[in-house]
Design a protein around this motif. Structure first.
Motif, short mmCIF file in Angstrom:
data_model
loop_
_atom_site.label_atom_id
_atom_site.label_comp_id
_atom_site.label_asym_id
_atom_site.label_seq_id
_atom_site.Cartn_x
_atom_site.Cartn_y
_atom_site.Cartn_z
N PRO A 220 0.83 -1.21 0.00
CA PRO A 220 0.00 0.00 0.00
C PRO A 220 0.86 1.26 0.00
N ILE A 221 0.38 2.28 -0.66
CA ILE A 221 1.10 3.55 -0.70
C ILE A 221 1.16 4.13 0.73
N PRO A 222 2.30 4.68 1.16
CA PRO A 222 2.40 5.18 2.54
C PRO A 222 1.35 6.25 2.84
N GLU A 223 0.90 6.26 4.08
CA GLU A 223 -0.15 7.19 4.54
C GLU A 223 0.12 8.64 4.10
N GLU A 224 1.38 9.10 4.29
CA GLU A 224 1.69 10.50 4.03
C GLU A 224 1.67 10.86 2.54
N GLU A 225 1.56 9.84 1.67
CA GLU A 225 1.54 10.14 0.22
C GLU A 225 0.15 9.97 -0.37
N ARG A 226 -0.86 9.84 0.49
CA ARG A 226 -2.20 9.53 -0.04
C ARG A 226 -3.06 10.76 -0.37
N MET A 227 -2.64 11.93 0.02
CA MET A 227 -3.46 13.11 -0.24
C MET A 227 -3.40 13.47 -1.72
N ILE A 228 -4.58 13.69 -2.33
CA ILE A 228 -4.62 14.10 -3.74
C ILE A 228 -4.73 15.62 -3.78
N VAL A 229 -3.78 16.26 -4.46
CA VAL A 229 -3.84 17.72 -4.59
C VAL A 229 -4.40 18.01 -5.97
N ARG A 230 -5.63 18.60 -6.01
CA ARG A 230 -6.27 18.89 -7.29
C ARG A 230 -5.60 20.11 -7.92
#
Ligand code: SF4
Ligand code: SF4
Length: 238
Positions: A220-230
């Protein structure tokens, strides 16, 4: 009430709880009062389960289905007595087959977890109506069941494609998908029951859910890299 209600998971649960044998009694085939003919479903489930038992090293004779009417008490007693003798002769579950207790527990857990997947993949055959006993053994083959476990499908969300629409998360029956608003969604493989709902639910324009077979699922992708910036928001902020 109906033998068709006896799910594969019920049988596996009985064995997981240490039962040495499982007997299912159903109405005679072709004599069901309902269009569903659930006794055929029960028969097919038993035929599949017996092949699964063989695969994990359990004697399939520990599982029996017999068809009879409610008025055949003597037949019922005879069948049950014979089955009990047979199971006694086989010895305790696992020990009788020379399988270590922990190994058996592990195998039962693995198979139980795959039950929904197995039922989906084998749905067509599980709905068969076999007319002759000679057909029973060939409905599911040992090779077929081995392949079923070898080629088991896993589901994975491509982090580069997920748009965090949350549709899959809302539809997952096992609460196996983690995510949230503007967060790349991730499947917890331990919780996933491989039902494929997320694959069907993910809008085709995103196509973020992938099927994987015969190779490991990416971590799984690490927690801190999961935010999507539109992109439009980025612009607005600058
Ligand atoms: S396949 Fe998808 S929807 Fe089904 S349990 Fe797994 S993550 Fe959930
Ligand atoms: S349905 Fe597809 S795009 Fe939407 S959150 Fe799930 S994986 Fe991402």
């Amino acid at each position: 009430m109906c033998s068709g209600r006896v799910d594969l998971s019920f049988v596996l649960r009985a064995f997981s709880n240490g039962m040495d044998g499982v007997f299912i009694g159903g109405c005679r085939l072709k004599e069901c009062n309902y269009v569903t003919h659930g006794n055929y479903h029960a028969l097919n489930m038993v035929l599949l389960c017996r092949k699964i038992m063989e695969r994990i090293g359990l004697n399939p004779e520990r599982l029996k289905i017999e068809f009879m009417s409610g008025g055949e008490g003597i037949l019922f007693a005879d069948v049950i007595n014979d089955f009990c003798k047979k199971v006694e002769g086989l010895g305790p579950l696992g020990t009788g087959e020379g399988i270590d207790e922990n190994e058996l527990k592990f195998k039962m857990q693995e198979v139980t977890k795959l039950t929904p997947y197995i039922k989906i993949v084998k749905r067509e055959k599980l709905e068969s109506r076999l007319e002759n006993e000679e057909e029973y053994d060939g409905l599911f083959t040992r090779d077929e069941v081995d392949r079923l476990f070898r080629e088991v499908i896993s589901y994975h969300i491509d982090p580069d494609k997920c748009q965090a629409c949350m549709i899959c998360l809302k539809k997952c029956p096992a609460e196996a998908i983690g995510g949230g608003k503007n967060r790349i969604h991730v499947i917890d493989q331990e919780k996933c029951i491989k039902c494929g709902t997320c694959f069907d639910a993910c809008p085709p324009r995103f196509g973020a859910v992938k099927t994987i077979s015969g190779e490991p699922v990416p971590p799984p992708i690490p927690e801190e890299e999961r935010m999507i910036v539109r992109k439009n928001k980025e612009k607005g902020a600058s």
